[in-house]
Design an enzyme around this catalytic site. Structure first.
Site, PDB file in Angstrom:
ATOM      1  N   CYS A 135       0.840  -1.204   0.000  1.00 37.86           N
ATOM      2  CA  CYS A 135       0.000   0.000   0.000  1.00 37.86           C
ATOM      3  C   CYS A 135       0.868   1.245   0.000  1.00 37.86           C
ATOM      4  CB  CYS A 135      -0.917  -0.012   1.219  1.00 37.86           C
ATOM      5  SG  CYS A 135      -1.958   1.462   1.353  1.00 37.86           S
ATOM      6  N   CYS A 138      -0.389   4.068   2.386  1.00 42.48           N
ATOM      7  CA  CYS A 138      -0.145   3.763   3.797  1.00 42.48           C
ATOM      8  C   CYS A 138       1.311   3.989   4.189  1.00 42.48           C
ATOM      9  CB  CYS A 138      -0.499   2.304   4.098  1.00 42.48           C
ATOM     10  SG  CYS A 138      -2.139   1.795   3.589  1.00 42.48           S
ATOM     11  N   ASP A 139       2.237   3.468   3.379  1.00 48.90           N
ATOM     12  CA  ASP A 139       3.633   3.374   3.796  1.00 48.90           C
ATOM     13  C   ASP A 139       4.621   4.228   3.010  1.00 48.90           C
ATOM     14  OD1 ASP A 139       2.853   1.509   5.721  1.00 48.90           O
ATOM     15  OD2 ASP A 139       2.989  -0.143   4.297  1.00 48.90           O
TER      16      ASP A 139
END
Length: 313
Positions: A135, A138-139
Protein backbone atom coordinates in the site's frame (compact mmCIF):
# COMPACT_ATOMS: atom_id res chain seq x y z
CA UNK A 1 -23.88 -17.70 24.99
CA UNK A 2 -24.04 -18.03 21.21
CA UNK A 3 -27.56 -18.17 19.79
CA UNK A 4 -28.76 -19.76 16.57
CA UNK A 5 -30.46 -16.60 15.26
CA UNK A 6 -29.29 -12.98 15.01
CA UNK A 7 -30.52 -9.73 13.55
CA UNK A 8 -27.18 -9.05 11.87
CA UNK A 9 -24.28 -11.35 11.03
CA UNK A 10 -20.97 -9.92 9.85
CA UNK A 11 -18.61 -12.23 7.97
CA UNK A 12 -15.02 -10.99 8.16
CA UNK A 13 -13.26 -9.29 11.07
CA UNK A 14 -11.11 -6.65 9.44
CA UNK A 15 -11.68 -2.92 9.91
CA UNK A 16 -14.94 -3.00 7.92
CA UNK A 17 -16.35 -5.97 9.81
CA UNK A 18 -15.34 -4.73 13.25
CA UNK A 19 -16.83 -1.30 12.60
CA UNK A 20 -20.06 -2.79 11.28
CA UNK A 21 -20.37 -5.13 14.27
CA UNK A 22 -19.79 -2.20 16.60
CA UNK A 23 -22.40 0.00 14.93
CA UNK A 24 -24.84 -2.87 14.59
CA UNK A 25 -24.65 -3.87 18.25
CA UNK A 26 -24.75 -0.26 19.42
CA UNK A 27 -27.94 0.33 17.44
CA UNK A 28 -29.64 -2.54 19.25
CA UNK A 29 -29.26 -5.31 16.66
CA UNK A 30 -28.26 -8.71 18.02
CA UNK A 31 -24.95 -8.96 16.21
CA UNK A 32 -22.52 -11.80 15.51
CA UNK A 33 -19.08 -11.33 13.95
CA UNK A 34 -17.63 -14.44 12.28
CA UNK A 35 -14.09 -14.94 11.04
CA UNK A 36 -11.92 -18.01 10.68
CA UNK A 37 -8.68 -16.03 10.55
CA UNK A 38 -6.96 -13.84 13.11
CA UNK A 39 -9.10 -10.81 13.86
CA UNK A 40 -7.87 -7.70 12.09
CA UNK A 41 -7.27 -8.67 8.49
CA UNK A 42 -4.64 -6.72 6.57
CA UNK A 43 -4.38 -4.09 9.31
CA UNK A 44 -2.29 -6.55 11.31
CA UNK A 45 0.49 -6.10 8.72
CA UNK A 46 0.73 -2.35 9.32
CA UNK A 47 3.88 -1.73 11.31
CA UNK A 48 3.12 1.95 11.97
CA UNK A 49 -0.35 3.40 11.40
CA UNK A 50 -0.06 7.18 11.09
CA UNK A 51 -2.84 8.22 8.70
CA UNK A 52 -6.00 7.21 10.56
CA UNK A 53 -7.58 10.41 11.91
CA UNK A 54 -7.50 10.65 15.68
CA UNK A 55 -4.67 8.17 16.16
CA UNK A 56 -1.64 10.35 16.81
CA UNK A 57 1.14 9.66 17.57
CA UNK A 58 1.17 6.63 15.28
CA UNK A 59 0.23 3.19 16.61
CA UNK A 60 0.92 -0.35 15.48
CA UNK A 61 -1.74 -2.03 13.39
CA UNK A 62 -2.09 -4.74 16.04
CA UNK A 63 -2.79 -2.13 18.73
CA UNK A 64 -5.35 -0.40 16.53
CA UNK A 65 -7.20 -3.67 15.89
CA UNK A 66 -7.12 -4.75 19.54
CA UNK A 67 -8.73 -1.44 20.49
CA UNK A 68 -11.39 -1.91 17.80
CA UNK A 69 -12.10 -5.44 19.01
CA UNK A 70 -12.44 -4.41 22.65
CA UNK A 71 -14.70 -1.53 21.67
CA UNK A 72 -16.88 -3.78 19.51
CA UNK A 73 -17.29 -6.36 22.27
CA UNK A 74 -18.09 -3.61 24.79
CA UNK A 75 -21.21 -2.77 22.78
CA UNK A 76 -22.41 -6.36 22.95
CA UNK A 77 -21.36 -7.86 19.63
CA UNK A 78 -20.51 -11.55 19.85
CA UNK A 79 -17.43 -13.06 18.18
CA UNK A 80 -17.28 -16.53 16.66
CA UNK A 81 -14.05 -17.96 15.28
CA UNK A 82 -15.00 -20.50 12.67
CA UNK A 83 -15.10 -21.00 8.91
CA UNK A 84 -18.24 -20.06 7.03
CA UNK A 85 -19.09 -22.79 4.52
CA UNK A 86 -22.10 -21.31 2.74
CA UNK A 87 -24.64 -18.49 2.80
CA UNK A 88 -28.17 -18.92 1.45
CA UNK A 89 -31.38 -16.95 1.62
CA UNK A 90 -34.48 -19.01 2.43
CA UNK A 91 -37.93 -17.46 2.97
CA UNK A 92 -36.56 -14.02 3.75
CA UNK A 93 -33.89 -15.20 6.19
CA UNK A 94 -30.23 -16.00 5.71
CA UNK A 95 -28.87 -19.45 6.55
CA UNK A 96 -25.16 -19.49 7.36
CA UNK A 97 -23.52 -22.89 7.52
CA UNK A 98 -20.28 -22.93 9.51
CA UNK A 99 -17.87 -25.57 10.74
CA UNK A 100 -19.48 -25.10 14.16
CA UNK A 101 -23.06 -25.45 12.98
CA UNK A 102 -25.91 -23.55 11.35
CA UNK A 103 -26.81 -19.96 12.26
CA UNK A 104 -29.59 -17.79 10.82
CA UNK A 105 -30.03 -14.03 10.51
CA UNK A 106 -32.25 -11.32 9.11
CA UNK A 107 -29.30 -9.55 7.46
CA UNK A 108 -25.69 -10.31 6.51
CA UNK A 109 -22.62 -8.23 5.74
CA UNK A 110 -19.82 -9.61 3.58
CA UNK A 111 -16.58 -8.04 4.79
CA UNK A 112 -14.21 -10.81 3.79
CA UNK A 113 -11.66 -8.48 2.20
CA UNK A 114 -9.19 -9.19 -0.57
CA UNK A 115 -5.84 -10.91 -0.54
CA UNK A 116 -2.78 -9.24 -2.02
CA UNK A 117 -1.06 -11.46 -4.53
CA UNK A 118 2.53 -11.90 -3.46
CA UNK A 119 5.80 -12.49 -5.24
CA UNK A 120 6.37 -15.56 -3.06
CA UNK A 121 10.11 -14.95 -2.83
CA UNK A 122 12.62 -15.11 0.05
CA UNK A 123 12.53 -12.04 2.27
CA UNK A 124 9.05 -10.86 1.24
CA UNK A 125 7.17 -12.27 4.19
CA UNK A 126 10.00 -11.74 6.67
CA UNK A 127 10.33 -8.03 5.84
CA UNK A 128 6.64 -7.23 5.49
CA UNK A 129 6.07 -4.01 7.43
CA UNK A 130 9.80 -3.33 7.47
CA UNK A 131 10.21 -2.06 3.96
CA UNK A 132 8.00 -4.51 2.08
CA UNK A 133 4.54 -3.06 1.53
CA UNK A 134 1.38 -3.51 -0.53
CA UNK A 135 0.00 0.00 0.00
CA UNK A 136 1.75 3.13 -1.25
CA UNK A 137 -0.62 5.55 0.47
CA UNK A 138 -0.14 3.76 3.80
CA UNK A 139 3.63 3.37 3.80
CA UNK A 140 5.10 5.58 1.05
CA UNK A 141 5.64 8.60 3.32
CA UNK A 142 8.03 6.55 5.49
CA UNK A 143 10.49 6.45 2.59
CA UNK A 144 10.67 10.09 1.55
CA UNK A 145 13.91 10.79 -0.24
CA UNK A 146 14.74 7.11 -0.56
CA UNK A 147 15.05 4.58 -3.36
CA UNK A 148 11.92 2.49 -3.90
CA UNK A 149 11.44 -0.63 -6.01
CA UNK A 150 7.93 -1.30 -7.31
CA UNK A 151 6.97 -4.77 -8.59
CA UNK A 152 4.25 -5.02 -11.23
CA UNK A 153 3.18 -3.71 -14.61
CA UNK A 154 -0.56 -3.12 -14.47
CA UNK A 155 -2.65 -0.03 -13.72
CA UNK A 156 -2.15 -0.27 -9.95
CA UNK A 157 1.63 -0.69 -10.14
CA UNK A 158 2.00 2.28 -12.48
CA UNK A 159 -0.38 4.51 -10.54
CA UNK A 160 1.36 3.69 -7.27
CA UNK A 161 4.79 4.23 -8.84
CA UNK A 162 3.57 7.65 -9.97
CA UNK A 163 2.41 8.47 -6.43
CA UNK A 164 5.65 7.21 -4.87
CA UNK A 165 7.71 9.30 -7.29
CA UNK A 166 6.45 12.41 -5.50
CA UNK A 167 8.00 11.12 -2.28
CA UNK A 168 11.11 9.19 -3.25
CA UNK A 169 14.27 10.32 -4.98
CA UNK A 170 14.14 7.28 -7.23
CA UNK A 171 11.45 4.74 -8.18
CA UNK A 172 12.39 1.58 -10.08
CA UNK A 173 9.41 -0.18 -11.66
CA UNK A 174 10.25 -3.85 -12.22
CA UNK A 175 8.12 -5.80 -14.71
CA UNK A 176 8.65 -9.38 -15.82
CA UNK A 177 7.35 -8.82 -19.35
CA UNK A 178 8.61 -6.78 -22.28
CA UNK A 179 5.82 -4.22 -22.05
CA UNK A 180 3.56 -2.84 -19.36
CA UNK A 181 -0.04 -4.03 -19.03
CA UNK A 182 -1.33 -0.69 -17.80
CA UNK A 183 -3.60 1.50 -19.90
CA UNK A 184 -1.72 3.62 -22.43
CA UNK A 185 -2.70 6.86 -20.73
CA UNK A 186 -1.23 5.64 -17.45
CA UNK A 187 1.95 4.44 -19.18
CA UNK A 188 2.38 7.81 -20.82
CA UNK A 189 1.94 9.52 -17.47
CA UNK A 190 4.78 7.65 -15.78
CA UNK A 191 7.04 8.03 -18.83
CA UNK A 192 7.01 11.78 -18.24
CA UNK A 193 8.30 11.44 -14.67
CA UNK A 194 12.07 11.78 -14.56
CA UNK A 195 12.68 9.81 -11.37
CA UNK A 196 10.78 6.69 -12.51
CA UNK A 197 12.82 4.03 -14.29
CA UNK A 198 11.18 0.93 -15.81
CA UNK A 199 13.12 -2.34 -15.94
CA UNK A 200 11.48 -4.66 -18.46
CA UNK A 201 11.89 -8.46 -18.63
CA UNK A 202 13.06 -8.40 -15.04
CA UNK A 203 11.95 -10.16 -11.88
CA UNK A 204 12.78 -9.77 -8.21
CA UNK A 205 14.20 -13.05 -6.96
CA UNK A 206 14.98 -12.10 -3.37
CA UNK A 207 14.57 -9.23 -0.93
CA UNK A 208 17.57 -8.74 1.34
CA UNK A 209 17.76 -7.26 4.82
CA UNK A 210 17.49 -8.16 8.47
CA UNK A 211 15.64 -5.47 10.43
CA UNK A 212 14.66 -3.63 7.25
CA UNK A 213 14.97 -3.86 3.47
CA UNK A 214 18.50 -3.28 2.22
CA UNK A 215 18.48 -4.53 -1.40
CA UNK A 216 16.80 -6.73 -3.98
CA UNK A 217 18.25 -9.46 -6.18
CA UNK A 218 17.09 -8.90 -9.77
CA UNK A 219 17.13 -11.37 -12.63
CA UNK A 220 16.95 -10.41 -16.31
CA UNK A 221 14.60 -12.93 -17.90
CA UNK A 222 16.27 -12.68 -21.32
CA UNK A 223 19.94 -12.92 -20.41
CA UNK A 224 19.62 -14.69 -17.07
CA UNK A 225 21.97 -12.12 -15.53
CA UNK A 226 21.48 -11.40 -11.84
CA UNK A 227 22.29 -8.13 -10.09
CA UNK A 228 21.85 -6.82 -6.58
CA UNK A 229 20.27 -3.38 -6.31
CA UNK A 230 20.35 -1.40 -3.04
CA UNK A 231 16.98 0.07 -2.05
CA UNK A 232 14.99 1.26 0.94
CA UNK A 233 11.64 -0.34 0.21
CA UNK A 234 9.82 -2.77 -2.07
CA UNK A 235 6.18 -2.13 -2.97
CA UNK A 236 4.36 -5.09 -4.51
CA UNK A 237 1.40 -4.47 -6.84
CA UNK A 238 0.83 -7.69 -8.76
CA UNK A 239 -2.90 -7.86 -8.22
CA UNK A 240 -5.47 -8.67 -5.55
CA UNK A 241 -7.98 -11.46 -5.19
CA UNK A 242 -11.29 -10.46 -3.56
CA UNK A 243 -12.66 -13.17 -1.27
CA UNK A 244 -16.12 -13.68 -2.77
CA UNK A 245 -16.39 -17.49 -2.81
CA UNK A 246 -19.29 -17.50 -0.35
CA UNK A 247 -21.46 -15.21 -2.45
CA UNK A 248 -20.96 -16.34 -6.03
CA UNK A 249 -24.57 -15.33 -6.75
CA UNK A 250 -23.84 -11.63 -6.24
CA UNK A 251 -22.92 -9.27 -9.05
CA UNK A 252 -19.24 -8.44 -9.47
CA UNK A 253 -17.17 -6.05 -11.57
CA UNK A 254 -14.49 -7.10 -14.04
CA UNK A 255 -11.98 -7.45 -11.21
CA UNK A 256 -14.23 -9.79 -9.25
CA UNK A 257 -15.19 -7.22 -6.58
CA UNK A 258 -18.76 -7.11 -5.25
CA UNK A 259 -20.92 -4.36 -6.70
CA UNK A 260 -22.98 -2.29 -4.25
CA UNK A 261 -24.72 1.05 -4.24
CA UNK A 262 -23.66 3.90 -1.94
CA UNK A 263 -25.70 2.28 0.86
CA UNK A 264 -23.49 -0.85 0.64
CA UNK A 265 -26.51 -2.81 -0.59
CA UNK A 266 -25.95 -5.65 -3.04
CA UNK A 267 -28.52 -6.85 -5.55
CA UNK A 268 -29.88 -9.27 -2.93
CA UNK A 269 -32.07 -7.57 -0.34
CA UNK A 270 -30.65 -7.84 3.18
CA UNK A 271 -27.09 -8.66 2.19
CA UNK A 272 -24.41 -5.96 2.20
CA UNK A 273 -20.74 -5.69 1.27
CA UNK A 274 -18.05 -3.49 2.80
CA UNK A 275 -14.30 -2.99 2.77
CA UNK A 276 -11.79 -4.37 0.30
CA UNK A 277 -14.18 -6.98 -1.09
CA UNK A 278 -16.34 -4.18 -2.51
CA UNK A 279 -15.81 -2.46 -5.87
CA UNK A 280 -14.55 1.06 -5.15
CA UNK A 281 -11.75 3.42 -6.21
CA UNK A 282 -9.83 3.73 -2.92
CA UNK A 283 -9.00 1.07 -0.33
CA UNK A 284 -7.82 2.25 3.09
CA UNK A 285 -8.62 1.46 6.71
CA UNK A 286 -10.70 4.59 6.94
CA UNK A 287 -12.78 3.79 3.83
CA UNK A 288 -13.29 0.22 5.09
CA UNK A 289 -14.51 1.57 8.43
CA UNK A 290 -16.81 4.01 6.64
CA UNK A 291 -18.26 1.19 4.55
CA UNK A 292 -18.87 -0.88 7.67
CA UNK A 293 -20.66 1.92 9.49
CA UNK A 294 -22.92 2.63 6.51
CA UNK A 295 -23.70 -1.08 6.03
CA UNK A 296 -24.67 -1.48 9.71
CA UNK A 297 -26.89 1.59 9.53
CA UNK A 298 -28.68 0.20 6.49
CA UNK A 299 -28.98 -3.23 8.08
CA UNK A 300 -30.62 -1.61 11.12
CA UNK A 301 -33.18 0.11 8.91
CA UNK A 302 -33.80 -3.12 6.98
CA UNK A 303 -34.24 -5.29 10.07
CA UNK A 304 -36.42 -2.74 11.87
CA UNK A 305 -38.75 -2.54 8.87
CA UNK A 306 -38.80 -6.32 8.50
CA UNK A 307 -39.77 -6.79 12.15
CA UNK A 308 -42.48 -4.14 11.87
CA UNK A 309 -43.96 -5.88 8.82
CA UNK A 310 -43.96 -9.24 10.60
CA UNK A 311 -45.62 -7.70 13.66
CA UNK A 312 -48.43 -6.27 11.53
CA UNK A 313 -49.22 -9.56 9.79
Amino acid sequence: MQKDFYDFIVVGAGAAGLTAAQYGARSGLSTLLIDCAETGGQALNIFTLENFPGFFPAVKGTTFIQNMLSQTQSFGAEILNTKVLSIDKVKGKFIIETEKGRISAYSVLIATGAAHKTLNIPGERELCGRGVSYCATCDGPFFRGGKIVVAGGGDSACEEAFYLSSLADSVILVHRRGELRAQKAIQQKIQKVKNITVLYNTEIEKINGSEKVRSVLLKNNLSGEKTEMPCDAVFVFVGMTPRTELVSMLKKDEGGYLITNYRMETAVSGIYAAGDVRAKPFRQLITASSDGAIAAHQAHEYVTLLKAQKKNL
